[in-house]
Each structure stands twice: as C-alpha cells, then as structure tokens.
Motif scaffolding. Sequence first.
Motif, PDB file in Angstrom:
ATOM      1  N   HIS A  55      -4.538  -1.535   6.704  1.00  0.00           N
ATOM      2  CA  HIS A  55      -3.563  -2.477   6.139  1.00  0.00           C
ATOM      3  C   HIS A  55      -2.129  -2.095   6.463  1.00  0.00           C
ATOM      4  O   HIS A  55      -1.187  -2.696   5.917  1.00  0.00           O
ATOM      5  CB  HIS A  55      -3.742  -2.567   4.619  1.00  0.00           C
ATOM      6  CG  HIS A  55      -5.025  -3.210   4.200  1.00  0.00           C
ATOM      7  ND1 HIS A  55      -6.218  -2.539   4.189  1.00  0.00           N
ATOM      8  CD2 HIS A  55      -5.298  -4.488   3.788  1.00  0.00           C
ATOM      9  CE1 HIS A  55      -7.181  -3.340   3.777  1.00  0.00           C
ATOM     10  NE2 HIS A  55      -6.655  -4.537   3.538  1.00  0.00           N
ATOM     11  N   GLY A  56      -1.935  -1.104   7.328  1.00  0.00           N
ATOM     12  CA  GLY A  56      -0.589  -0.721   7.714  1.00  0.00           C
ATOM     13  C   GLY A  56       0.232  -0.131   6.592  1.00  0.00           C
ATOM     14  O   GLY A  56       1.469  -0.265   6.570  1.00  0.00           O
ATOM     15  N   VAL A  57      -0.426   0.535   5.647  1.00  0.00           N
ATOM     16  CA  VAL A  57       0.236   1.127   4.491  1.00  0.00           C
ATOM     17  C   VAL A  57       0.325   2.646   4.703  1.00  0.00           C
ATOM     18  O   VAL A  57      -0.661   3.268   5.129  1.00  0.00           O
ATOM     19  CB  VAL A  57      -0.538   0.798   3.197  1.00  0.00           C
ATOM     20  CG1 VAL A  57       0.048   1.534   2.001  1.00  0.00           C
ATOM     21  CG2 VAL A  57      -0.524  -0.705   2.952  1.00  0.00           C
ATOM     22  N   PRO A  58       1.462   3.269   4.408  1.00  0.00           N
ATOM     23  CA  PRO A  58       1.548   4.725   4.563  1.00  0.00           C
ATOM     24  C   PRO A  58       0.547   5.445   3.648  1.00  0.00           C
ATOM     25  O   PRO A  58       0.351   5.055   2.498  1.00  0.00           O
ATOM     26  CB  PRO A  58       2.988   5.048   4.157  1.00  0.00           C
ATOM     27  CG  PRO A  58       3.726   3.765   4.293  1.00  0.00           C
ATOM     28  CD  PRO A  58       2.743   2.674   3.986  1.00  0.00           C
ATOM     29  N   ALA A  59      -0.081   6.472   4.169  1.00  0.00           N
ATOM     30  CA  ALA A  59      -0.986   7.322   3.396  1.00  0.00           C
ATOM     31  C   ALA A  59      -0.467   8.754   3.474  1.00  0.00           C
ATOM     32  O   ALA A  59      -0.212   9.267   4.571  1.00  0.00           O
ATOM     33  CB  ALA A  59      -2.414   7.248   3.935  1.00  0.00           C
TER      34      ALA A  59
END
Length: 815
Positions: free
Chosen positions: A103-107
Amino acid sequence: MSGGPPRSGGGAADEGPLLLGVRHHGPGSARAMRAALEAARPRVVLIEGPPEADALVPLAADEGMRPPVALLAHAVDEPGRSAFWPLAEFSPEWAAIHWALDHGVPARFIDLPAAHTLAWEKEKEETSGDSDDTGDSDDTGGSDGTGEGDAEGDQDGGAPHAGVRIDPLRALAGAAGYDDPERWWEDVVEHRGVGDGDPFAPFAALEEAMGALRETYGDGGHERDAVREAYMRLQVRAAGREVGDDGVAVVCGAWHVPALRRRASVAADRALLKGLPKVKADLTWVPWTHRRLARASGYGAGIDSPGWYAHLFGAPDRPVERWMTKVAGLLREEDRLVSSAHVIEAVRLAEALAVLRGRPLPGLGETTDAVRAVMCDGSDVPLALVRDRLVVGDVLGEVPASAPAVPLQRDLDRQQRRLRFKPEAREREVELDLRKETDAERSRLLHRLGLLGVAWGERTVSRGSTGTFRETWRLRWEPELSVRVAEAGVWGTTVLAAATARAEADALAAPDLAEVTGLAERCLLAGLSDALPAVMRVLADRAALDTDVGHLAQALPALVRSLRYGDVRGTDTAALAEVAAGLAERVFVGLPPACAGLDADAAEEMRRHVDAVHGAVGLLDDSPAPHPTDLRGRWRGVLRVLSGRDSVPGGIRGRAVRLLLDGGDVDAGEAARLMGLALSVGTPPADAAAWIEGFVGGGAGGGMLLVHDERLLALVDGWLTGVPVEAFTDVLPLLRRTFSAYEPGVRRTLGELVRRGPGERAGVTGTGAGIAGFAAEPDTARAAAVLPVVRLLLGTDPEGKEAERQRDGLAGVGR
C-alpha cells in the motif's frame, strides 16, 4: 482519520494510535491484523523489531525472498555475538511489512536497537556468566527468553518472585480452564474467522486481558521490558508527530500493549534509556527454518507446530481436508497403504472428536488422533514421521542476493550455486566420488568450511567402499551457520583465503604435535596448498623438539594417512613424506626404551601406539615417495627387540610377537617357543595373562589363530590350568576381556577344542603344513567338484550339461 474506526482497548476508543497486540508467529493474529489494517488504513506502520533493519524492509518484496527468514544482527567487532528475529509467512510482523509495502505505507521497526541489545547481553554475560538468546521472543512478546515460566506468582496476587518469568499465554489459558495454552489459542483465535464483524474486537479483548495480567504480575519477571517499552513509546510519539496519532498503527506483542497505552512523560522514558551500553552492529536477512521456530529445537520462538500453522495460514478453505490429504501423500511416499477412504474417515473422526471435546473446529490434537487411529493403525512410529515432516517441517527460507552480507558469505553463495550444492534444512546424506571434478570441489568446500568452524556437513563412514576416492557426508544447513560465516569473515573474503589463513593461525596455536599433524591432514583434504608449507614448517619444528615417543607415535598415523590423498586429489605430498619418514625413524629409536618400566595403564596405551605405528609403517613403506632406508625392515628390528626384552610389559611383548607372526617374520614354531617362555612357571601370572592378551587379544583374528594352531592353544590351556588358585582371580578379568572380544562362533569352537583336548580332533594333521589343522597339499578331488558350478556361474557352460553330469558327484560331496 478523525472519527474513524475505534482503536484497540477501552477508554481510548477514538484517540491515539492503533495498537494491534499479536502473538508472534500466530496465523490467526496475522489474519486479524491484516483485516484491521485494511479497515484502518494507517499512514505509517510501526513493528516490534530492531530499528537498524528499517533499510532492509524493501527487500521483503523481492522475488528472491522466501520466508521463513530472520533478521540477523551481529557485533561488527565480535561477529560471534549475534541475535535473531525470526519471521515466518504466518508471522503478523511479516504480514504487516507486506501490507505496508503493497500500500506504499512506510514500515519501521521500533524495538530497542540491536546495538544496545548486543551490548546488554555482553555486559550480562560478563557479570553473571550466563546469557539469553537475544533475538528470541515468547508467544506474546513478553520476553527475550523462551516464554516458559511460572504464571501463578505470589499467593497474594502480587508480582512474581524475583527471577521468575511468566508465560502470558499459559496464564490466560489457565484462567479459561485450559491445561494446554496451544489448544486455548486455537479455540479463541485460530478457529475464529475474520468474517464481517468488528476487525478491532479481538485486539481490544486481548489488550484488556493483558492489562489484567500486567496489573497482577507487573513486568512478569521480564526486567528488560521496561526499557524496551520506553523506547517504543518514544518512537510511537515521534511517528504521531509526523502523521498524527490516528494515522499510526503499531504491531507488537500483546504483552506490551498496556505499557504502550500507558501515559508516561518523555523525560521519564529517556531517563530509562540513559547510559545503555552500545556496540556497532550490522544487520541482514538470513534464511530460517520451520524446525528452528519450534520449541523442541531448543530455540523457543513460541510455537510447537510451525508446519501446522503455515498450513492454517495458507489454506483458503477446508483446512482439515487439505491437511489429511498432505498426510496421506507423505505416508504414501513411505510405502504405506493409505487410500482416499482413509482420508475421508480421518476427516470424519477429527470432526467427531472436536464435537465430543466441545471445540469449534478440529485442531492439531484432533487431527493427530484421527491420523493415528485411521492412517497409522494406532502406531506412533509413522505418526512421528508426520510430526517431523509436516507438523514441524523442514522448510528452509531463501534470501535474495541483494541482501547485505559479508564478502565471505557472498563467495560461499557463489560456490554453492556453481557446484549445484544447495543448502537444505532437511538432513540428507551425499556420496562424493573424488575422481569426479565436481564432487572433488564439493569435498574441498566442505573441508574448508569445517576448518572455519562452519559445520554444514559431518563426514560419515562410506557404505560399500573403503577406498580413499569416496566420501560420505551428512548435511544439514542450520540458520546459526550464517553467524559462523560472519564470524569467519575476519580470516578472509573468500572461502579459500579464509581457510588458508585460519589453518596457518591454528598451526601456530596448536598445543601439541598430534593436533598439528591432524591439521596437516585437513589441509590436504581441503586442498589448501598455500597453507600446507606453513603447517609443515610448524610440524617439522614441533617434531624436532618433541621428545615424547607417545606424541610422536600418535602423530605418525595421521601423517601417513595424509600421504594417500595425493593419488586421488592430485596433491603434492613429497614434503609430507619426508617429515613422516623422519618421524618414523625417531619413533624406532625411542620406542624400546620408552616401553620399559610401564604400569598397566601406560602399557595399554603404548600397545595401542605400537599397533598404530605398525599400520602406518606399512602404508608409508608402500607409498610412492622415496625413503632413505627400508622402514619396514627397521620396524621389524624394533619389534624383535620389544619381543625379547624382559623389561617390556607382557602385553607389548605379546603384541610384538603377534605382529611378527602376521608379517611372516617368525614362523609358528618360533611363536610357540616365545609363548612357552612367556608362560613359563617363573613368569608372574598377571604378566603372562597380559602377554596372552597382547598376542591374541582385541578380536583381530586372535581367536582364529588359536583355532587353527592348536599348539598355541595347548600352551594357553596348559598355562591356565596351572595358574595357582590365589592368582587365578587376579588374571581372570584380563582373560575374560581377551576372549570376550571374539565372535560367538570362535568362542564356541575354542570351547569345543578345549573340551576334547587340543590336538585330538578327528582328521586334524599336524605335519607337513606348517600350521596345525591344514594338510600339506590341497584336496584336488574336492576342489574339482565345484568347477561345474563355477563354469555355470561364469557362463562358460550355458547349457549346464557338465553340471548335470557332475550332479551325482556334488551330491556325494554334500553327503
């Protein structure tokens, strides 16, 4: 996300970050966590783990990445000091990483940095002398240990005794009336579908339960948790300032959720972190195995059945039916008769057991009982195979080549690919034919890794061949070997260079001569031509200075064995042969005086040295390398000196005579004369018994020698019957040890000969043969009777006519 979905936990339903408390390696937690993330759509995902690994997160999406894998952290200055954070496909942390990447979210990872963790462990070892597996975690993130402990605490409900750790999962299962925490977890989580209900409800319930446990037990005996949780709170606050508290999702062990929910000042959290020890650490991804996820392996990652959990996570529907089909396939591979009817009946029985036990769905216990009853006929033997191969499993993860690694690891990977020698988690046996170039290179690679302490393979006895051209290895790749490779990286950037440098250093540090000779042998096996000269210089220096004949005799066999590798491996062993010949000469000179005046234990050890030197001299004298003298002739002279010197213990004198007899250097009559002298009346019984053990002991043909040469047997029998009563009990243990090594048939024959009296067997002749019991010439008539059968076997008489003509003759011989 203001006014969005409720957050986990009571009292903060609409405020603060989304805290998703999970069970590490729990497929139910992974499914529920994924559903919660889909519903919440956070803008950043924070995960329990070392923050130095943030740069490694994108590699999780690489096509070459196949879980199970682990984050490996090791101290740069001390690679052997390391920690692991294992992740399986069904681990919630792995699922959270993939959700964020998709989802293109920073982890990001928010646990205590590995730099502090590794330093903390070193400090703890230095002060207390013990250590934990720092990368280990319990079922719900409560500790760095195995998660096992006393969940009951004090009688008054206060905190547990100092040093006592609790297992949160076991405590909750006990409160629910379950004696098995795994069964409780299956019932309340694994068998609960995500469905269309509230995706946050399970996390709220688990947070409430963990809050009650934390109120009762405090840190539960996990002293490090307060520091870890302080660091995590700081990271959560920092992320909240970036995207807003309602845009943050935290995936961590459920044990930590109440502490992260608790409001604490920034100053208080920073005070807990002040002054922590620190080292420089490197992190990378390494392959892991299902077997290492299981508690039974000694690494308590929190689950007993990783293979079963992987199946539950991956099965889209009808998990029990699919599991039974897997079991049936495995048993069929092992040649067990398992049909589709067995599968159907096993599924029915598992479902019936679940109903009787009040469970929502059949779990591992029900499926195991059904497999035992239906497919294994009630036997636990095939069931053990099912547990080993399926319930636990031998799955080995893969890591892409782009993952950070020490140069030595990259060189090893290249060689494994070039030689088509893939590491596997399952133990397997491989046969290497050293006459083939590929197999020879594989052998050298395994020996070089052995020198570096990377025990990928263990050498075993070859079946069906005793030649030096064949090797048999038992291989199994364990995740910890990645640490050993990183540790060995200090010796060089390639396997060859590292093994060479390690061998040279080990030669200088070797404490005794035998270890140096063993190292020279390993250098030849590993093909370390550059290291061998340095090892040989150390060997020559040690041999020149060592005056202990026992050390020299112990070192000689290893050197001579090494000379045999030159034929198959193409190794130049001329220098080795020269040192071995010189070592043999020193043994010849020093052995007779070294054998004088020894006690029983020292005499037994020296006798073993005599046997070893005898075998080594034969091989050395037969080697193609030139020798300055006739070594075998010199050795025969040493044996004659030992056999006739009264100051030498009886066991050594007897063995010297036996070796001369076997080599044809004395005849049976001379051996009988020497035995008669050794067993004379003037010889102490204990010394005579030791002579007998040296001559016919050890089970190496000594029994057959007495069977076929009845003069020797008569001497032993006459001596034994004349031993005084008061001395008989002293020599009996030695004689019992001598004759107990014989084969049962040999002992039975000797007993029959003694009962009849040596020399009184019917048909035994003692003249003309040299050895009693054999005729002077072969019996040609009896020998000719088998010729028709031999011709038939060789195909020279395909019609079998001659065999037919000789049938009556053969029958007569048989009668």
